[in-house]
Structure formats: C-alpha cells, structure tokens
Enzyme design. Structure first.
Site, PDB file in Angstrom:
ATOM      1  N   THR A  24      45.231  44.740  39.195  1.00 30.77           N
ATOM      2  CA  THR A  24      43.817  45.028  38.825  1.00 30.77           C
ATOM      3  C   THR A  24      42.657  44.972  39.842  1.00 30.77           C
ATOM      4  O   THR A  24      42.752  44.072  40.806  1.00 30.77           O
ATOM      5  CB  THR A  24      43.432  43.997  37.522  1.00 30.77           C
ATOM      6  OG1 THR A  24      44.399  44.230  36.345  1.00 30.77           O
ATOM      7  CG2 THR A  24      42.058  44.464  37.233  1.00 30.77           C
TER       8      THR A  24
ATOM      9  N   GLY B  62      43.933  44.995  27.523  1.00 31.26           N
ATOM     10  CA  GLY B  62      43.646  43.694  27.986  1.00 31.26           C
ATOM     11  C   GLY B  62      42.217  43.587  28.039  1.00 31.26           C
ATOM     12  O   GLY B  62      41.353  43.933  27.357  1.00 31.26           O
ATOM     13  N   ASP B  63      42.050  42.629  29.024  1.00 35.00           N
ATOM     14  CA  ASP B  63      40.575  42.077  29.236  1.00 35.00           C
ATOM     15  C   ASP B  63      39.824  43.016  29.991  1.00 35.00           C
ATOM     16  O   ASP B  63      38.633  42.696  29.705  1.00 35.00           O
ATOM     17  CB  ASP B  63      40.555  40.664  29.726  1.00 35.00           C
ATOM     18  CG  ASP B  63      41.139  40.611  31.295  1.00 35.00           C
ATOM     19  OD1 ASP B  63      42.384  41.150  31.522  1.00 35.00           O
ATOM     20  OD2 ASP B  63      40.376  40.094  32.202  1.00 35.00           O
TER      21      ASP B  63
ATOM     22  N   GLY C  40      44.375  39.300  35.844  1.00 36.53           N
ATOM     23  CA  GLY C  40      45.404  38.099  35.426  1.00 36.53           C
ATOM     24  C   GLY C  40      46.061  38.659  33.955  1.00 36.53           C
ATOM     25  O   GLY C  40      46.046  39.876  33.521  1.00 36.53           O
TER      26      GLY C  40
ATOM     27  N   GLY D  60      45.516  39.347  30.797  1.00 38.59           N
ATOM     28  CA  GLY D  60      44.466  39.416  30.084  1.00 38.59           C
ATOM     29  C   GLY D  60      44.361  39.049  28.489  1.00 38.59           C
ATOM     30  O   GLY D  60      43.137  38.701  28.214  1.00 38.59           O
TER      31      GLY D  60
END
Length: 323
Positions: free
Chosen positions: A189, A219-220, A241, A243
């Site tokens: 990411t 994800g985040d 990382g 998420g």
C-alpha cells in the site's frame, strides 16, 4: 533645506510603516511517503531490487517536495507523489495492485484536506488508472465522501479521468503471488502526507488491498479515520498494514485525537496506536505522519516499511528496513 528635511521625514515615515506591516510567516514544509509495511528483510532483497525501490521512492518524494518548494498546496503534493507510486509495478497500488481470489484487481484510495476536513475516497474500482485522482475528484466535485465499484467508475468517466482495461493492472509478480499466496506479498500500500507553506496538511493512501481477498473485501485505505486522516489542528496520517485492525481501532483518527485531547506528541501517539492498540489485538502494519509543527514520524511493528521523507530542515532519508 526645508525640502531636504521634508524628504527625510517622508522616508522615515515610510520606513516605519513598512516595519510595522505584518510579514506573512511561512510554515516550514515537510513531506513523508510510504510504500507499505511487511516482511521486508535485507537478506531477502537483492542489491538491484533494493535500488529499484529506493529510486522509485526518491522519485515520488522529489515530485511532491518540488510542488511544496514552488509554493504549491499539500493536496497537490500528496496527489502527485501517490500517482508516481500508483504507476509503478513495485507497489501494491495502481499498476502493481495484487489479485483477488477471482483473479481481479480491485483498487481503493482516499485523500483528505486538513484545512477544512474535506475528504474523498473510492473503493473496489477496476478500470481507474489512478485511484488517488478519483478520490480527489469525489472530494472536490461531489457531495459525497466514498464511492464504490461501478458507481465510482461512472463518476470517474464523468470527470474525464484516465481509465484502462483491467489487463493494465496485470503483473507477473502479482499473479505468481496469488497462486502461491506468499506471505511476504501483503505489503505494498502507498501513502503520503505533506504540509505546505501555508500550514495546510493533506494525506492520501492508495492500495490494491490484500492478495486473495474475497467477497468484495475493503480494507482501511479508503476509510477516512482508519487509513487516512488530516487536520490542520493536529496532524496528517496515512496507514498501511492489516486493514481490518486499522478500521477497528480507527487508527489514523486516534493519533489525531491523542494529540488534541491528551497532549501527546506525534511520535508518542503513533507508537501507542501501532504497538499498544493495533499490536495488542494481533494487527500489524505501520503509519506515517506530519504534525502541525512540521514534525515527521514513521512507526511500524513489522520487520520493515518502505518509507522516505524530507523534513522541515530539508533533510532527506529513504529507508526500507527496521532500523
């Protein structure tokens, strides 16, 4: 003689007036970038591969820093930096996005402006060349914050953003990582945080998600407050990382809250979130940040994180491994 005295008086009045005028104080600029956190070990990295990663991080960093040096906005700096990383197959974003279980590439991105708390994000897109551009368009040209899948792509077409065939995102490296589900392929990411001379902070994050993801998992990275957050009163944050853990802990916003409500400094706040909050519940990853005073911090609980910065003193550093 009277004329000379008059001229001197006029000069003194003008000089005093100029001295009393307020001169705008420029904020020291700073920028920090990450290319993902994970099992990044020197013993697994060839000299050639290490050089490629460092070169691309430096190129992206230089582009964003040049925007800031020329008086540009932190928002422009973040976008330009992330575009370069999205266009590289080295990172899990844009061109280098990992494959889902169904052998597709589904991309997410978000961006946030600290001066007004405006934000934009896209999730699960498959045709948008640079998702960070789409995220900014959502922020600036719609009343929404987060658009997903076909709707996000319809919006991108209306904004005349570059779209590509899904085959554009295919890379042999990512295809092999799906087949073997390599553990070390989790990282990649990308993100950037910048502070411009007007004191405005911006943050952005872009990703292809996690290898072998199913059921439209998100994800985040496109979640404001988890993967990305920016507030001129506190700091800007970009996360990377696992998420799900960053979402559950509202990680990016939590750093800002610790600065605002608990008198933490940036380094202490990021350490607490990464190690004591996320790490305590089994999550791994990292984050980068800049506070309102141009201080930079980079924190992670993995063996390495691709990261680089230019601080308020103009000092540059590019790092890959755990120091």
């Amino acid at each position: 003689m009277l004329r000379i005295i008059t001229s001197i008086l006029v000069f003194l009045i003008i000089s005093c007036s100029e001295k009393n005028q307020e001169v705008p104080i420029k904020q020291p600029i700073a920028i920090v970038v990450h290319g993902g956190a994970g099992t990044i070990l020197k013993k697994n990295m060839s000299d050639e591969k290490e050089k490629k990663y460092k070169s691309k991080l430096e190129e992206a960093l230089r582009a964003g820093y040049q925007v800031l040096q020329n008086g540009g906005t932190s928002l422009d700096a973040v976008e330009q930096t992330i575009i370069i990383l999205e266009d590289s197959p080295l990172f899990n974003a844009g061109k280098g996005a990992v494959f889902t279980h169904d052998e597709r590439n589904e991309l997410d991105a978000s961006i946030m402006e600290g001066s007004n708390l405006k934000a934009g994000a896209v999730a699960g897109v498959t045709h948008i060349k640079n998702p960070i551009r789409a995220a900014r368009a959502v922020m600036e040209k719609s009343e929404h914050v987060l658009l997903a899948r076909e709707g996000a792509e319809q919006f991108a077409l209306l904004q005349k953003l570059d779209t590509v065939s899904p085959t554009y995102f295919f890379t042999e490296k990512r295809a092999k990582s799906l087949k073997r589900a390599k553990k070390e392929e989790k990282f990649g990411t990308v993100g950037c945080v910048a502070l411009d001379q007007n004191g405005n902070i911006a943050a952005g994050t872009s990703t292809g998600g996690m290898t072998n993801k199913k059921w439209g998992r998100i994800g985040d990275s496109p979640i404001i407050g988890a993967g990305t957050y920016a507030n001129n009163s506190t700091c800007g944050i970009s996360s990377t990382g696992s998420g799900e853990y960053f979402i559950r802990t509202v990680a990016a916003y939590q750093v800002s809250s610790l600065l605002e409500n608990h008198n933490y400094d940036l380094k202490k706040a990021m350490y607490k979130v990464i190690h004591e909050k996320i790490g305590a519940i089994g999550g791994d990853g990292g984050m980068i940040g800049i506070d309102k005073n141009s201080n930079i911090s980079m924190e992670f609980n993995t063996p390495g994180m691709y990261r680089a910065y230019v601080n308020k003193y103009g000092e540059k550093e590019i790092l890959l491994y755990e120091e």
